[in-house]
Design a protein around this motif. Structure first.
Motif, PDB file in Angstrom:
ATOM      1  N   VAL A 242       0.833  -1.197   0.000  1.00 49.65           N
ATOM      2  CA  VAL A 242       0.000   0.000   0.000  1.00 49.65           C
ATOM      3  C   VAL A 242       0.871   1.251   0.000  1.00 49.65           C
ATOM      4  N   HIS A 243       1.916   1.248   0.832  1.00 50.94           N
ATOM      5  CA  HIS A 243       2.803   2.398   0.959  1.00 50.94           C
ATOM      6  C   HIS A 243       4.257   1.960   0.784  1.00 50.94           C
ATOM      7  N   GLN A 244       5.119   2.945   0.609  1.00 52.17           N
ATOM      8  CA  GLN A 244       6.535   2.671   0.431  1.00 52.17           C
ATOM      9  C   GLN A 244       7.334   2.903   1.706  1.00 52.17           C
ATOM     10  N   SER A 245       6.691   3.446   2.738  1.00 54.74           N
ATOM     11  CA  SER A 245       7.360   3.697   4.015  1.00 54.74           C
ATOM     12  C   SER A 245       6.319   3.610   5.123  1.00 54.74           C
ATOM     13  N   ARG A 246       6.674   4.052   6.330  1.00 62.71           N
ATOM     14  CA  ARG A 246       5.829   3.821   7.503  1.00 62.71           C
ATOM     15  C   ARG A 246       4.426   4.393   7.343  1.00 62.71           C
ATOM     16  N   VAL A 247       3.470   3.748   8.007  1.00 57.10           N
ATOM     17  CA  VAL A 247       2.066   4.154   7.981  1.00 57.10           C
ATOM     18  C   VAL A 247       1.757   4.795   9.323  1.00 57.10           C
ATOM     19  N   GLY A 248       1.717   6.130   9.354  1.00 58.10           N
ATOM     20  CA  GLY A 248       1.562   6.853  10.610  1.00 58.10           C
ATOM     21  C   GLY A 248       0.149   7.271  10.940  1.00 58.10           C
ATOM     22  N   MET A 262       4.246   7.975   5.123  1.00 58.02           N
ATOM     23  CA  MET A 262       5.316   8.948   5.004  1.00 58.02           C
ATOM     24  C   MET A 262       5.581   9.306   3.553  1.00 58.02           C
ATOM     25  N   ASP A 263       5.131   8.468   2.623  1.00 56.56           N
ATOM     26  CA  ASP A 263       5.294   8.739   1.192  1.00 56.56           C
ATOM     27  C   ASP A 263       4.312   9.778   0.672  1.00 56.56           C
ATOM     28  N   GLY A 264       3.441  10.321   1.527  1.00 58.23           N
ATOM     29  CA  GLY A 264       2.474  11.329   1.123  1.00 58.23           C
ATOM     30  C   GLY A 264       1.214  10.762   0.507  1.00 58.23           C
ATOM     31  N   MET A 265       1.112   9.453   0.409  1.00 65.29           N
ATOM     32  CA  MET A 265      -0.040   8.809  -0.208  1.00 65.29           C
ATOM     33  C   MET A 265      -1.159   8.585   0.811  1.00 65.29           C
ATOM     34  N   ILE A 266      -2.403   8.677   0.323  1.00 67.33           N
ATOM     35  CA  ILE A 266      -3.591   8.319   1.093  1.00 67.33           C
ATOM     36  C   ILE A 266      -4.340   7.275   0.279  1.00 67.33           C
ATOM     37  N   VAL A 267      -4.643   6.129   0.903  1.00 70.30           N
ATOM     38  CA  VAL A 267      -5.205   5.000   0.165  1.00 70.30           C
ATOM     39  C   VAL A 267      -6.437   4.477   0.902  1.00 70.30           C
ATOM     40  N   ASN A 268      -7.507   4.227   0.156  1.00 75.04           N
ATOM     41  CA  ASN A 268      -8.688   3.549   0.677  1.00 75.04           C
ATOM     42  C   ASN A 268      -8.549   2.054   0.420  1.00 75.04           C
ATOM     43  N   ASN A 269      -8.676   1.256   1.496  1.00 69.69           N
ATOM     44  CA  ASN A 269      -8.559  -0.196   1.391  1.00 69.69           C
ATOM     45  C   ASN A 269      -9.876  -0.837   1.811  1.00 69.69           C
ATOM     46  N   HIS A 276      -7.469  -5.141  -2.163  1.00 71.31           N
ATOM     47  CA  HIS A 276      -8.031  -4.210  -1.193  1.00 71.31           C
ATOM     48  C   HIS A 276      -7.867  -2.745  -1.570  1.00 71.31           C
ATOM     49  N   ILE A 277      -6.894  -2.388  -2.423  1.00 76.22           N
ATOM     50  CA  ILE A 277      -6.694  -0.979  -2.797  1.00 76.22           C
ATOM     51  C   ILE A 277      -7.769  -0.578  -3.800  1.00 76.22           C
ATOM     52  N   VAL A 278      -8.689   0.293  -3.384  1.00 71.34           N
ATOM     53  CA  VAL A 278      -9.804   0.664  -4.247  1.00 71.34           C
ATOM     54  C   VAL A 278      -9.752   2.124  -4.679  1.00 71.34           C
ATOM     55  N   GLN A 279      -9.142   2.996  -3.890  1.00 67.02           N
ATOM     56  CA  GLN A 279      -9.084   4.414  -4.234  1.00 67.02           C
ATOM     57  C   GLN A 279      -7.823   5.031  -3.650  1.00 67.02           C
ATOM     58  N   THR A 280      -7.344   6.076  -4.310  1.00 63.62           N
ATOM     59  CA  THR A 280      -6.160   6.791  -3.818  1.00 63.62           C
ATOM     60  C   THR A 280      -6.402   8.300  -3.864  1.00 63.62           C
ATOM     61  N   TYR A 281      -5.717   9.010  -2.957  1.00 60.63           N
ATOM     62  CA  TYR A 281      -5.781  10.469  -2.916  1.00 60.63           C
ATOM     63  C   TYR A 281      -4.352  10.999  -2.994  1.00 60.63           C
ATOM     64  N   ARG A 282      -4.114  11.902  -3.931  1.00 63.51           N
ATOM     65  CA  ARG A 282      -2.781  12.481  -4.079  1.00 63.51           C
ATOM     66  C   ARG A 282      -2.866  13.999  -3.932  1.00 63.51           C
ATOM     67  N   GLY A 283      -2.040  14.535  -3.044  1.00 65.20           N
ATOM     68  CA  GLY A 283      -2.047  15.973  -2.827  1.00 65.20           C
ATOM     69  C   GLY A 283      -0.966  16.410  -1.864  1.00 65.20           C
TER      70      GLY A 283
END
Length: 479
Positions: A242-248, A262-269, A276-283
Motif C-alpha cells: 500500500v505504501h513505500q514507508s511507515r504508515v503513521g 510517510m510517502d504522502g499517499m492516502i489509500v482507501n482499502n 483491497h486498494i480501491v481508491q487513492t488520494y494524491r495531494g
C-alpha cells in the motif's frame, strides 16, 4: 516542518523492568481546609527552613467570655464534684441555661440574617431563581484538575507524526509501546498484550479501532498494515504494497480502512476483498500525519508535514494511479507547521477543527462546504491533538512546549474554561471513551492519564432524561 522524535527519546534508558499499563502513584499537593472564620497566612520570612502554615482566628467573631466559660467548665466540675450538692448542681445548670442560652458554638454570627419578605411576587421570584441556579450549575460543572488515574507507558515513541492511542466502542483502549500493542479494558482495568511485531517490522506507528469495537488496524514502520480480531486475538490479514514507508495515520469508514504514509499517499482499502486498494488520494508532498472521516462518511480531512490541510470528497477519489492527479475538494495552506490535530464537530457536520505544530500553534475552524476559515486562535504552544465534547459545545486540545497541558475551550467564543496539567512532556495523543465523558492522554513522559473532563455518565443520563421530558413526552411522535 514540526519536531518529530524528541531528543530525549534517543537517550539510552535504563532497562529496569517495568510493567506496562500498571497504575502509578502520583503524589498530590497538600491543600489545607479553609473555614469562614479563619484566615490563612504563610510563615514568617525569618523561618525560611520551616516552611509551615498556621491558622489565625478571626477575633471579631469570637465571644471570649463564653469561650472561657466553656473551656474551664469541665475543670470546675471536677474540682467541685465532691463539695457540690444536688440543689447547687441544679442551680448551676439553671444559671448556665439562662446566661449561655444553651449555645454550643464559640464562633457565631452577631446578628441573624434578615427574614425573607413575602410578597405577591414570591412565586415568580422563586421560579426565576431556580432557573438561574440551574443554568449556573450547568455552566459551572465540576472539572477535576488532576488525572483520575495514571498508568505507566514505557517505550512510548515520542514522535509527533504518529498516532499510537485509540479507544474502541467496546471500551477497550489500545496503545502502542515500542513494538507491542497493548489493550487496556476500561471496565475492569485489566491489561492484555495483543501482539509484538519483529524488530524488522517495528516499531508500531499507528492504531485505529473499527466501529464495531472488535477489529483493530495496526500500522507498522515497515509500511505494512495488520488487521486483528481482538475477540480471538487472531491476525486476520496483512495489507502489503500500500505504501513505500511507515504508515503513521489510519481512519475507518465502515468497511473502508484509509491509510496515510510517510510517502504522502492516502489509500482507501476495502478489507472485505482480496484486491483491497480501491481508491487513492494524491495531494500531500510529505508525510500524512492526520486523517479523519466526517460523521457522514462523505468527506475526509487529511493533514501533513507539508503544512497542508486537504478536504476530500469520497466521490472524487481516483481508482487508478495516474501521476500528479489531484482530487481534493479544498486545499488550505494557512497553517505554518505540520497539521496533525483534526476533529470533526459532532453537532455541525460541516465544521472541522485543525491544529498546527510548534511554528504555528493555532487552532483553526473551517466550513468544509464553502471552504471558509471561520476562526483562528493562537494557543501559544504546539497543538498535538483535538477532541470535541459530544454533549456540550466545547473543544479539548493537548499541547507540547512549554506547559504540556490540556486546554478546554468554550465554542464558539474560544474562552478558556480550564487547563489540566500533570504531564511533564508534550501530550501527543488523546482518545475519548465511548460514553464521551473520559479522555485518555499519552505523552512523551511515558505516562497514560485519564481525565474526567467532559462530565460523568450519571450527569449525562439525568440531562438526557430531562431533555426528553416535555408536555407531550408520553405520546408517540409522528414522523
Amino acid at each position: 516542518m514540526d519536531a518529530g522524535i524528541s531528543s530525549s527519546s534517543e537517550k539510552v534508558r535504563s532497562r529496569l523492568r517495568r510493567r506496562p499499563l500498571q497504575e502509578v502513584a502520583v503524589s498530590k499537593p497538600y491543600l489545607p481546609s479553609m473555614r469562614s472564620t479563619t484566615s490563612f497566612v504563610r510563615g514568617s520570612s525569618s523561618r525560611k527552613n520551616q516552611n509551615f502554615d498556621r491558622f489565625i482566628p478571626d477575633r471579631s467573631a469570637m465571644d471570649f467570655d463564653r469561650a472561657h466559660s466553656l473551656l474551664t467548665e469541665s475543670r470546675k466540675e471536677k474540682e467541685n464534684a465532691a463539695a457540690s450538692s444536688p440543689s447547687k448542681e441544679a442551680y448551676r445548670k439553671h444559671l448556665a441555661e439562662a446566661l449561655l442560652q444553651n449555645r454550643t458554638r464559640i464562633l457565631a454570627f452577631k446578628s441573624k440574617p434578615p427574614a425573607l419578605v413575602e410578597s405577591v411576587f414570591q412565586e415568580v421570584f422563586s421560579d426565576s431563581t431556580s432557573s438561574h441556579q440551574s443554568k449556573s450549575a450547568k455552566h459551572q460543572r465540576y472539572i477535576p484538575q488532576s488525572a483520575e488515574k495514571t498508568l505507566d507507558a514505557p517505550d512510548l515513541v515520542d514522535d509527533y507524526y504518529l498516532n499510537l492511542l485509540d479507544w474502541g466502542s467496546s471500551n477497550l483502549l489500545s496503545i502502542a509501546l515500542g513494538n507491542t500493542v497493548y489493550l487496556w479494558n476500561a471496565t475492569n482495568c485489566s491489561t492484555s498484550e495483543l501482539t509484538t511485531v519483529e524488530e524488522d517490522y517495528g516499531p508500531v506507528t499507528s492504531v485505529s479501532w473499527a466501529s464495531d469495537g472488535r477489529h483493530i488496524a495496526i500500522g507498522l514502520n515497515s509500511s505494512a498494515v495488520q488487521l486483528w480480531d481482538t475477540s480471538s486475538n487472531r491476525l486476520l490479514r496483512t495489507l502489503r504494497g500500500v505504501h513505500q514507508s511507515r504508515v503513521g495515520s489510519l481512519a475507518w469508514n465502515n468497511n473502508i480502512l484509509t491509510t496515510g504514509g510517510m510517502d504522502g499517499m492516502i489509500v482507501n482499502n476495502d478489507v472485505r476483498v482480496r484486491s483491497h486498494i480501491v481508491q487513492t488520494y494524491r495531494g500531500h508532498q510529505q508525510e500524512v500525519c492526520g486523517l479523519r472521516w466526517s460523521g457522514s462518511g462523505q468527506q475526509l480531512a487529511s493533514g501533513g508535514n507539508d503544512n497542508l490541510l486537504l478536504i476530500w470528497d469520497r466521490s472524487m477519489a481516483s481508482s487508478n494511479f495516474t501521476p500528479n492527479q489531484n482530487q481534493w475538494l479544498h486545499r488550505f495552506d494557512d497553517h505554518m507547521a505540520a497539521v496533525k490535530a483534526l476533529a470533526w464537530c459532532p453537532f455541525q457536520s460541516n465544521l472541522l477543527a485543525s491544529g498546527g505544530g510548534g511554528s504555528d500553534r493555532c487552532i483553526k475552524f473551517w466550513n468544509t462546504h464553502t471552504g471558509a476559515c471561520l476562526n483562528s486562535v493562537d494557543t501559544g504552544s504546539q497543538v498535538c491533538s483535538l477532541l470535541w465534547n459530544k454533549n456540550e459545545r466545547e473543544l479539548l486540545s493537548s499541547h507540547g512546549f512549554t506547559q504540556n497541558q490540556l486546554t478546554l475551550w468554550k465554542y464558539p467564543s474560544m474562552v478558556k474554561i480550564t487547563e489540566l496539567t500533570g504531564h511533564t512532556s508534550r501530550v501527543l495523543f488523546m482518545a475519548q471513551s465511548p460514553d464521551g465523558c473520559t479522555v485518555a492522554s499519552a505523552a512523551g513522559d511515558e505516562t497514560l492519564r485519564f481525565w474526567h473532563v467532559f462530565g460523568s455518565p450519571e450527569t449525562l443520563k439525568f440531562a438526557a432524561k430531562a431533555a426528553h421530558a416535555g408536555p407531550f413526552s408520553s405520546f408517540s411522535h409522528i414522523r
